[in-house]
Write a protein that holds these residues in place. Structure first.
Motif, PDB file in Angstrom:
ATOM      1  N   THR A   1     -58.799  61.009 -62.322  1.00  0.00           N
ATOM      2  CA  THR A   1     -58.383  60.941 -63.730  1.00  0.00           C
ATOM      3  C   THR A   1     -59.556  60.727 -64.667  1.00  0.00           C
ATOM      4  OG1 THR A   1     -56.381  59.843 -62.926  1.00  0.00           O
ATOM      5  CG2 THR A   1     -56.757  59.827 -65.304  1.00  0.00           C
TER       6      THR A   1
ATOM      7  N   GLY B   1     -59.227  60.590 -68.564  1.00  0.00           N
ATOM      8  CA  GLY B   1     -57.934  61.166 -68.909  1.00  0.00           C
ATOM      9  C   GLY B   1     -58.013  62.477 -69.670  1.00  0.00           C
TER      10      GLY B   1
ATOM     11  N   THR C   1     -51.621  62.304 -62.155  1.00  0.00           N
ATOM     12  CA  THR C   1     -53.059  62.184 -61.973  1.00  0.00           C
ATOM     13  C   THR C   1     -53.406  60.872 -61.279  1.00  0.00           C
ATOM     14  OG1 THR C   1     -55.209  62.168 -63.132  1.00  0.00           O
ATOM     15  CG2 THR C   1     -53.317  61.304 -64.346  1.00  0.00           C
ATOM     16  N   ILE C   2     -54.354  60.927 -60.350  1.00  0.00           N
ATOM     17  CA  ILE C   2     -54.723  59.782 -59.519  1.00  0.00           C
ATOM     18  C   ILE C   2     -56.182  59.406 -59.754  1.00  0.00           C
ATOM     19  CG2 ILE C   2     -54.862  58.882 -57.161  1.00  0.00           C
ATOM     20  CD1 ILE C   2     -52.855  61.004 -56.318  1.00  0.00           C
ATOM     21  N   GLU C   3     -56.428  58.112 -59.955  1.00  0.00           N
ATOM     22  CA  GLU C   3     -57.770  57.586 -60.130  1.00  0.00           C
ATOM     23  C   GLU C   3     -57.965  56.389 -59.204  1.00  0.00           C
ATOM     24  OE1 GLU C   3     -61.341  56.701 -60.694  1.00  0.00           O
ATOM     25  OE2 GLU C   3     -60.631  58.403 -61.918  1.00  0.00           O
TER      26      GLU C   3
ATOM     27  N   ALA D   1     -59.992  51.173 -60.674  1.00  0.00           N
ATOM     28  CA  ALA D   1     -58.993  50.488 -61.494  1.00  0.00           C
ATOM     29  C   ALA D   1     -59.335  50.453 -62.987  1.00  0.00           C
ATOM     30  CB  ALA D   1     -58.762  49.075 -60.963  1.00  0.00           C
TER      31      ALA D   1
ATOM     32  N   ALA E   1     -58.583  53.875 -64.409  1.00  0.00           N
ATOM     33  CA  ALA E   1     -57.145  54.161 -64.381  1.00  0.00           C
ATOM     34  C   ALA E   1     -56.428  53.422 -65.506  1.00  0.00           C
ATOM     35  CB  ALA E   1     -56.550  53.765 -63.030  1.00  0.00           C
ATOM     36  N   GLU E   2     -56.806  52.166 -65.715  1.00  0.00           N
ATOM     37  CA  GLU E   2     -56.172  51.368 -66.770  1.00  0.00           C
ATOM     38  C   GLU E   2     -56.503  51.909 -68.151  1.00  0.00           C
ATOM     39  OE1 GLU E   2     -57.574  47.440 -66.016  1.00  0.00           O
ATOM     40  OE2 GLU E   2     -56.539  47.280 -64.078  1.00  0.00           O
TER      41      GLU E   2
ATOM     42  N   THR F   1     -54.741  55.305 -68.722  1.00  0.00           N
ATOM     43  CA  THR F   1     -53.317  55.085 -68.968  1.00  0.00           C
ATOM     44  C   THR F   1     -53.088  54.664 -70.418  1.00  0.00           C
ATOM     45  OG1 THR F   1     -52.913  54.437 -66.672  1.00  0.00           O
ATOM     46  CG2 THR F   1     -51.300  53.721 -68.305  1.00  0.00           C
TER      47      THR F   1
ATOM     48  N   VAL G   1     -50.096  58.288 -64.515  1.00  0.00           N
ATOM     49  CA  VAL G   1     -51.359  57.898 -63.882  1.00  0.00           C
ATOM     50  C   VAL G   1     -51.063  56.947 -62.729  1.00  0.00           C
ATOM     51  CG1 VAL G   1     -53.627  56.833 -64.210  1.00  0.00           C
ATOM     52  CG2 VAL G   1     -52.555  58.110 -66.091  1.00  0.00           C
ATOM     53  N   ARG G   2     -51.733  57.192 -61.596  1.00  0.00           N
ATOM     54  CA  ARG G   2     -51.560  56.336 -60.423  1.00  0.00           C
ATOM     55  C   ARG G   2     -52.920  55.857 -59.943  1.00  0.00           C
ATOM     56  NH1 ARG G   2     -48.469  58.249 -54.843  1.00  0.00           N
ATOM     57  NH2 ARG G   2     -48.587  56.258 -53.736  1.00  0.00           N
ATOM     58  N   LEU G   3     -53.010  54.582 -59.596  1.00  0.00           N
ATOM     59  CA  LEU G   3     -54.229  54.022 -59.019  1.00  0.00           C
ATOM     60  C   LEU G   3     -54.176  54.198 -57.507  1.00  0.00           C
ATOM     61  CD1 LEU G   3     -56.841  52.282 -59.262  1.00  0.00           C
ATOM     62  CD2 LEU G   3     -55.361  50.268 -59.051  1.00  0.00           C
TER      63      LEU G   3
END
Length: 243
Positions: A117, A120, A135-137, A140, A143-144, A147, A160-162
């Protein structure tokens, strides 16, 4: 009123400054799109004579790239170059984002998976073109932040997924297209499994910290794929979970 006047004047000045910056960013973004269009027309190996589609160029035009980088600088955001986003990661050169998006052949009813990600930005581009983006990151903090940025900009069709993208996201698929924004020596088998027949996967294939081949994999049958290399690129390594 006399007490409030300085505050009101400050707010008006701030609004004018923001409007001026928005106008500057819009001009810079329009110039970026024309640069990307020109590169696309000259990239015979990657795209052929047709160049980039208007759908992809319009998605680039609508996406405020400066809001996806730490500096939020228009001049930096809309230059055709990668930009650092911290944690050893980068946001890709705009032309490469456009090229990968074009090669994925995303349609309005598609469900798309992105691995990596980052800020983004690529997910936002895909969100303009697809029905749903997953989407995967693995990092952390990124990802945060992604998001939050995507939510604030009302990209409601992006999730979004961690986690480790090597395994994909089966619950979100199957996918019409998959875009991987980090380099690995092989295409992860779980991603091929989650790709629909007729779907496309676009990713840089090759060793870390080296020149890689931007590769398009097409799934022609449940147990059959074809692959072709379209360009030389240099991406950050595909990060795996240590567990």
């Amino acid at each position: 009123m006399k007490i409030l006047l300085p505050l009101v004047l400050s707010m008006v000045a701030g609004a004018r400054e923001a409007t001026a910056q928005d106008a500057e960013c819009a001009r810079e973004r329009a110039d970026m799109v024309e640069t990307v269009r020109a590169y696309g027309r000259s990239d015979a190996r990657g795209l052929g004579r047709q160049g980039l589609s208007e759908r992809v160029l319009e998605a680039m035009r609508q996406t405020k790239r400066h809001l996806f980088i730490p500096e939020r600088s228009c001049s930096i955001a809309y230059a055709d170059m990668p930009v650092s986003i911290g944690h050893g990661q980068t946001i890709s050169q705009p032309y490469i984002v456009a090229l990968m998006t074009e090669l994925a052949e995303v349609a309005p009813d598609h469900v798309v998976l992105e691995i990596g990600t980052g800020s983004g930005y690529q997910a936002a581009i895909l969100a303009h073109l697809a029905r749903k983006v997953c989407t995967i990151e693995i990092l952390a903090p990124l990802a945060e932040l992604a998001t939050k940025t995507l939510r604030n900009l009302a990209y409601d069709n992006v999730s979004v997924r961690l986690g480790d993208g090597f395994a994909g996201w089966p619950e979100c698929g199957p996918f019409d297209a998959i875009v991987v924004t980090a380099a690995l020596g092989e295409v992860p088998p779980p991603l091929i499994e989650q790709l629909k027949v007729g779907g496309r996967l676009v990713m840089p294939v090759g060793a870390a910290y080296s020149i890689q081949q931007l590769t398009v994999v097409e799934k022609t049958a449940p147990d059959k794929t074809t692959a072709r290399a379209v360009a030389l690129v240099r991406f950050v390594p595909f990060t795996r979970s240590k567990n």
